[in-house]
Structures are given as C-alpha cells and as structure tokens.
Scaffold this motif. Sequence first.
Motif, PDB file in Angstrom:
ATOM      1  N   ARG A 100       4.113  15.796  -8.121  1.00  0.00           N
ATOM      2  CA  ARG A 100       5.310  14.991  -8.393  1.00  0.00           C
ATOM      3  C   ARG A 100       6.533  15.635  -7.756  1.00  0.00           C
ATOM      4  O   ARG A 100       7.365  14.949  -7.145  1.00  0.00           O
ATOM      5  CB  ARG A 100       5.482  14.875  -9.909  1.00  0.00           C
ATOM      6  CG  ARG A 100       6.748  14.153 -10.358  1.00  0.00           C
ATOM      7  CD  ARG A 100       6.852  14.201 -11.884  1.00  0.00           C
ATOM      8  NE  ARG A 100       8.137  13.707 -12.343  1.00  0.00           N
ATOM      9  CZ  ARG A 100       8.388  12.432 -12.599  1.00  0.00           C
ATOM     10  NH1 ARG A 100       7.438  11.531 -12.437  1.00  0.00           N
ATOM     11  NH2 ARG A 100       9.567  12.056 -13.025  1.00  0.00           N
ATOM     12  N   ASN A 101       6.635  16.941  -7.873  1.00  0.00           N
ATOM     13  CA  ASN A 101       7.755  17.650  -7.248  1.00  0.00           C
ATOM     14  C   ASN A 101       7.790  17.427  -5.743  1.00  0.00           C
ATOM     15  O   ASN A 101       8.856  17.166  -5.163  1.00  0.00           O
ATOM     16  CB  ASN A 101       7.656  19.155  -7.531  1.00  0.00           C
ATOM     17  CG  ASN A 101       8.149  19.527  -8.911  1.00  0.00           C
ATOM     18  OD1 ASN A 101       8.683  18.697  -9.649  1.00  0.00           O
ATOM     19  ND2 ASN A 101       7.952  20.774  -9.280  1.00  0.00           N
ATOM     20  N   VAL A 102       6.630  17.548  -5.105  1.00  0.00           N
ATOM     21  CA  VAL A 102       6.583  17.396  -3.647  1.00  0.00           C
ATOM     22  C   VAL A 102       7.045  16.006  -3.236  1.00  0.00           C
ATOM     23  O   VAL A 102       7.821  15.849  -2.270  1.00  0.00           O
ATOM     24  CB  VAL A 102       5.163  17.690  -3.124  1.00  0.00           C
ATOM     25  CG1 VAL A 102       5.035  17.284  -1.649  1.00  0.00           C
ATOM     26  CG2 VAL A 102       4.835  19.170  -3.268  1.00  0.00           C
ATOM     27  N   LEU A 103       6.600  14.974  -3.953  1.00  0.00           N
ATOM     28  CA  LEU A 103       7.003  13.610  -3.610  1.00  0.00           C
ATOM     29  C   LEU A 103       8.499  13.397  -3.795  1.00  0.00           C
ATOM     30  O   LEU A 103       9.174  12.790  -2.949  1.00  0.00           O
ATOM     31  CB  LEU A 103       6.217  12.606  -4.458  1.00  0.00           C
ATOM     32  CG  LEU A 103       4.714  12.511  -4.164  1.00  0.00           C
ATOM     33  CD1 LEU A 103       4.040  11.563  -5.137  1.00  0.00           C
ATOM     34  CD2 LEU A 103       4.475  12.064  -2.722  1.00  0.00           C
ATOM     35  N   ILE A 104       9.034  13.904  -4.905  1.00  0.00           N
ATOM     36  CA  ILE A 104      10.479  13.745  -5.155  1.00  0.00           C
ATOM     37  C   ILE A 104      11.285  14.528  -4.140  1.00  0.00           C
ATOM     38  O   ILE A 104      12.302  14.044  -3.599  1.00  0.00           O
ATOM     39  CB  ILE A 104      10.816  14.189  -6.589  1.00  0.00           C
ATOM     40  CG1 ILE A 104      10.145  13.246  -7.595  1.00  0.00           C
ATOM     41  CG2 ILE A 104      12.325  14.216  -6.808  1.00  0.00           C
ATOM     42  CD1 ILE A 104      10.177  13.744  -9.014  1.00  0.00           C
ATOM     43  N   LEU A 105      10.849  15.745  -3.846  1.00  0.00           N
ATOM     44  CA  LEU A 105      11.571  16.557  -2.874  1.00  0.00           C
ATOM     45  C   LEU A 105      11.465  15.967  -1.475  1.00  0.00           C
ATOM     46  O   LEU A 105      12.403  16.070  -0.679  1.00  0.00           O
ATOM     47  CB  LEU A 105      11.047  17.995  -2.900  1.00  0.00           C
ATOM     48  CG  LEU A 105      11.380  18.755  -4.191  1.00  0.00           C
ATOM     49  CD1 LEU A 105      10.649  20.083  -4.239  1.00  0.00           C
ATOM     50  CD2 LEU A 105      12.887  18.967  -4.323  1.00  0.00           C
ATOM     51  N   TRP A 106      10.335  15.339  -1.165  1.00  0.00           N
ATOM     52  CA  TRP A 106      10.233  14.622   0.110  1.00  0.00           C
ATOM     53  C   TRP A 106      11.328  13.565   0.200  1.00  0.00           C
ATOM     54  O   TRP A 106      12.015  13.451   1.220  1.00  0.00           O
ATOM     55  CB  TRP A 106       8.868  13.958   0.245  1.00  0.00           C
ATOM     56  CG  TRP A 106       8.647  13.299   1.582  1.00  0.00           C
ATOM     57  CD1 TRP A 106       8.021  13.834   2.668  1.00  0.00           C
ATOM     58  CD2 TRP A 106       9.080  11.976   1.976  1.00  0.00           C
ATOM     59  NE1 TRP A 106       8.033  12.942   3.718  1.00  0.00           N
ATOM     60  CE2 TRP A 106       8.677  11.804   3.326  1.00  0.00           C
ATOM     61  CE3 TRP A 106       9.771  10.956   1.339  1.00  0.00           C
ATOM     62  CZ2 TRP A 106       8.942  10.621   4.030  1.00  0.00           C
ATOM     63  CZ3 TRP A 106      10.041   9.788   2.039  1.00  0.00           C
ATOM     64  CH2 TRP A 106       9.618   9.625   3.362  1.00  0.00           C
ATOM     65  N   ALA A 107      11.481  12.783  -0.869  1.00  0.00           N
ATOM     66  CA  ALA A 107      12.494  11.722  -0.861  1.00  0.00           C
ATOM     67  C   ALA A 107      13.905  12.302  -0.745  1.00  0.00           C
ATOM     68  O   ALA A 107      14.741  11.788   0.011  1.00  0.00           O
ATOM     69  CB  ALA A 107      12.368  10.881  -2.127  1.00  0.00           C
ATOM     70  N   ALA A 108      14.176  13.383  -1.475  1.00  0.00           N
ATOM     71  CA  ALA A 108      15.511  13.980  -1.432  1.00  0.00           C
ATOM     72  C   ALA A 108      15.814  14.556  -0.058  1.00  0.00           C
ATOM     73  O   ALA A 108      16.927  14.390   0.476  1.00  0.00           O
ATOM     74  CB  ALA A 108      15.618  15.067  -2.506  1.00  0.00           C
ATOM     75  N   VAL A 109      14.835  15.236   0.526  1.00  0.00           N
ATOM     76  CA  VAL A 109      15.024  15.804   1.862  1.00  0.00           C
ATOM     77  C   VAL A 109      15.183  14.698   2.896  1.00  0.00           C
ATOM     78  O   VAL A 109      16.008  14.805   3.817  1.00  0.00           O
ATOM     79  CB  VAL A 109      13.840  16.727   2.205  1.00  0.00           C
ATOM     80  CG1 VAL A 109      13.808  17.061   3.695  1.00  0.00           C
ATOM     81  CG2 VAL A 109      13.924  18.013   1.395  1.00  0.00           C
ATOM     82  N   PHE A 110      14.416  13.628   2.743  1.00  0.00           N
ATOM     83  CA  PHE A 110      14.537  12.481   3.653  1.00  0.00           C
ATOM     84  C   PHE A 110      15.963  11.925   3.628  1.00  0.00           C
ATOM     85  O   PHE A 110      16.570  11.676   4.674  1.00  0.00           O
ATOM     86  CB  PHE A 110      13.542  11.398   3.244  1.00  0.00           C
ATOM     87  CG  PHE A 110      13.726  10.090   3.949  1.00  0.00           C
ATOM     88  CD1 PHE A 110      13.189   9.897   5.210  1.00  0.00           C
ATOM     89  CD2 PHE A 110      14.435   9.052   3.363  1.00  0.00           C
ATOM     90  CE1 PHE A 110      13.364   8.692   5.878  1.00  0.00           C
ATOM     91  CE2 PHE A 110      14.615   7.850   4.016  1.00  0.00           C
ATOM     92  CZ  PHE A 110      14.075   7.666   5.282  1.00  0.00           C
ATOM     93  N   ILE A 111      16.505  11.739   2.435  1.00  0.00           N
ATOM     94  CA  ILE A 111      17.860  11.199   2.315  1.00  0.00           C
ATOM     95  C   ILE A 111      18.877  12.149   2.933  1.00  0.00           C
ATOM     96  O   ILE A 111      19.769  11.737   3.692  1.00  0.00           O
ATOM     97  CB  ILE A 111      18.188  10.927   0.837  1.00  0.00           C
ATOM     98  CG1 ILE A 111      17.321   9.790   0.310  1.00  0.00           C
ATOM     99  CG2 ILE A 111      19.672  10.584   0.664  1.00  0.00           C
ATOM    100  CD1 ILE A 111      17.392   9.612  -1.198  1.00  0.00           C
ATOM    101  N   ALA A 112      18.766  13.446   2.613  1.00  0.00           N
ATOM    102  CA  ALA A 112      19.727  14.417   3.129  1.00  0.00           C
ATOM    103  C   ALA A 112      19.681  14.494   4.649  1.00  0.00           C
ATOM    104  O   ALA A 112      20.715  14.552   5.317  1.00  0.00           O
ATOM    105  CB  ALA A 112      19.464  15.794   2.520  1.00  0.00           C
ATOM    106  N   SER A 113      18.476  14.491   5.209  1.00  0.00           N
ATOM    107  CA  SER A 113      18.337  14.557   6.655  1.00  0.00           C
ATOM    108  C   SER A 113      18.871  13.296   7.322  1.00  0.00           C
ATOM    109  O   SER A 113      19.552  13.365   8.363  1.00  0.00           O
ATOM    110  CB  SER A 113      16.868  14.769   7.025  1.00  0.00           C
ATOM    111  OG  SER A 113      16.701  14.782   8.418  1.00  0.00           O
ATOM    112  N   ALA A 114      18.573  12.146   6.735  1.00  0.00           N
ATOM    113  CA  ALA A 114      19.076  10.890   7.292  1.00  0.00           C
ATOM    114  C   ALA A 114      20.602  10.867   7.279  1.00  0.00           C
ATOM    115  O   ALA A 114      21.237  10.470   8.265  1.00  0.00           O
ATOM    116  CB  ALA A 114      18.519   9.706   6.508  1.00  0.00           C
ATOM    117  N   CYS A 115      21.195  11.316   6.192  1.00  0.00           N
ATOM    118  CA  CYS A 115      22.656  11.321   6.102  1.00  0.00           C
ATOM    119  C   CYS A 115      23.271  12.264   7.125  1.00  0.00           C
ATOM    120  O   CYS A 115      24.304  11.961   7.735  1.00  0.00           O
ATOM    121  CB  CYS A 115      23.088  11.708   4.696  1.00  0.00           C
ATOM    122  SG  CYS A 115      22.701  10.457   3.449  1.00  0.00           S
TER     123      CYS A 115
END
Length: 401
Positions: free
Chosen positions: A6-21
Amino acid sequence: MESWRRNVLILWAAVFIASACWTMVMPFMPVFLGDDLGVTAGVTAWAGLLGAAGSGFSVLSAPLWGALGDRFGRKAMMVRAGIFLGLSYVLMSLVRSPQELLGVRIMIGALTGFIPAATALVATTTPELHLGKALSLVATGNQAGSILGPMVGGVLADLVGIRHTMILSGVFVLAATLLVLVAVREEFQRPAQQQSNVLGDMRQMLRVGPLALVLLTSILMMTSQAAMEPILVPYIKELLGPGQPNWMAGVIYSLPGVAFVIAAPWWATLGGRWGYATTVSVGLLGGALLTVPQALVGGGMAMGFFRLTAGLALASVSPGISALITEVVAREQRGKAFGLNQSAFNLGAMLGPLLGGFLGDLVGIRWVFVLTAVLLMVSAAWCWTFVRVQVQQRTGTDLSA
C-alpha cells in the motif's frame, strides 16, 4: 493488502504528482525569463544559474534532511518537504525579476526534497526480497510524471500562462502531501540518543568504500543530464520551426520519461540477474552513444527518436543506483545514504546547468550534447571499472556468474 505494498502504491502516486508538477514548470524557465521577466540577453546562462543555485543549496541540505529522517522518521521529512515545495511554487508565480526567481529557487533547494524522502521511505519499509522492484516502481512514478508534466505544462502555458501553471503545481503538490500524511504507514521507532552529530554521521557513511564510488557515478550521470536543461526546450523549438506551440516541445522533451516507464522494469529484472553495477554501466554507455546524434539532427522527428532511444538506455541508471545503495548500506542507515545520494545528484544538477548554459552561449547549443555524451562515457567507464568490483567485494557476489 500488505502495508508495504500500500505504501509503494501511494508513494508512486505522490511521486508522480510531484514530478509532473516540477516538469510542468522547470523546462519552461527560459521561456518564462524571456516572456514574463523581460530577460533579453543571456537567457540560457540565467536558466543555468537558476538550476545550479537551487541544486547547490540542496547539496548542503539533503544530507541533513536524510539524517533527520533516520532520527525522526522518513514520512515526517516527506510531509515537511511537500509543504515547502507546494508553497514555493506559489511564491514563484509572484516573482517580478530574475533575482527574485533566483531567491525562490534557492529556497526550494534548501528546504525541499520530496522525492528523495519518498525513496528513503520505500527503502526502509519494503522487505529486502521486493526492494529492487519497489524502488524501480517508484522511480517509474517519477519518470511517468516527467512524461506528463512537460505536455501539460506546455498546454497550460499556452492557455493560462506559466504563472498560473506554477500556482496549479503548488496546489497539486500540497494535495499529494496530504495524501502521504493520511495514507502512508511507517512503523518508526526513534533510535536511542547517541553521542553523534550529522556531520560525523556523514563522514562515517562516506567511509563505506562502495557507497562513495556509487555517489561519484551519480554526480557524473546527473551532471551530464542537467547540462542539457537550460538549452533543451529552446533547441527543440528551433528544430520544430517558428510558430509551433509549446506543447509540441514538451512532448519531445518528455520522451525519455516514456522510455523509462517502458524499460525500467526490464532493467530491474536484468539487474537482479547480472548485477546492478553492470546494468548501470551498460545503460550509461548506450545513453552516450545515442546522445551524440541529437547534436546533428535537423528536425523535431529525428530529435524525438534519439531522445526516446537514449531514454531506453538510461532507464537503467537511477533505479540501479538506488538498488546499489541498498546492497552496500544497512537498512537503519539508508536515510543518510539516500540523503548523500541526493546531494550527489544535486551537485551534478548544480554543475550541469552551469556548464550547459554557459557553453551554449559561448560556442553553441549543439556542443552541449557532445559534453553530455562525454560525461556519460566517463561515468560508464567509472561504474564498470570501480563500482562493479567494489560492490562485488562488499556483497561477495561472483562477477562471472
């Protein structure tokens, strides 16, 4: 679902957003300097200075945040970094001069570190058996964000302007930070108080021979990639011809991210079989050979092809380096180790834009690609000659297997 998954999936999403921004904004700094801040001379040099200043301060601060993560929790450091990063985007939208923009970039470098904190959190909450693939997955989130970011940033720059794009980036990063705060689980036990200090901890970590060698690989690799940042979007727009919209340059800019998402899982599998030092070396050499033609192309399609293929090769590097660190550093010290690695990346991110920006102004943009290729070749030779052997000695693996 297991908590680490669960952590990996959530952190994937958070990192995706930060990188996109991040990539919604930063590739368009040369355009912002010229169109919004009125800089008419030395735009690439200013863009290089902006990149170097933030990275330079991050070189100093990243080990501190990594060490504090080992003491107080990596989740706490990630939330702290996300709050500062989101607010920094909003401040960036308010600047009226390149000097003010430089001040905000320095603040970003000194106070943030969202994605490195996520990497350290994955490295300390994931079982060893699944660590290589988990790190690779989170790295694909970073690269997937870098695919979407320039495309969206180019569209938004055309529709609402770069300043409003910065504000939206800040809002999205703060939302990702809230997601981490609410949903990520970290069973952290604060270590007993020891008679040590952050600088002493850093010196002790650098005495791990293989780690120091891996960090130098990070410096060389990141210097090579960051050298292109100040010149890449203007160069792509020149190849596309006058009158082409920003989003087209954003698409070509983002193609290495597409390649990373495709190739990183494959490289992770090969790294488990051949050794990560081997796959990192091969990827660096392939990236070098495919960077040289980018200096010679005459159109946007050819540039896109070589950007994509170079990205397929270089997809082995950043997750491979993260996996190498986990091989040579104990779990309880990985926050410090990833903090040092972030400093190594940021040192390269400081040197690269300075080299690329000023070289582009002095002798021409195309020579920056030659510099990039040379640095990648040097880093490939270093990793193959020294890192591979030292990691083998440290872990007791057989290079001939």
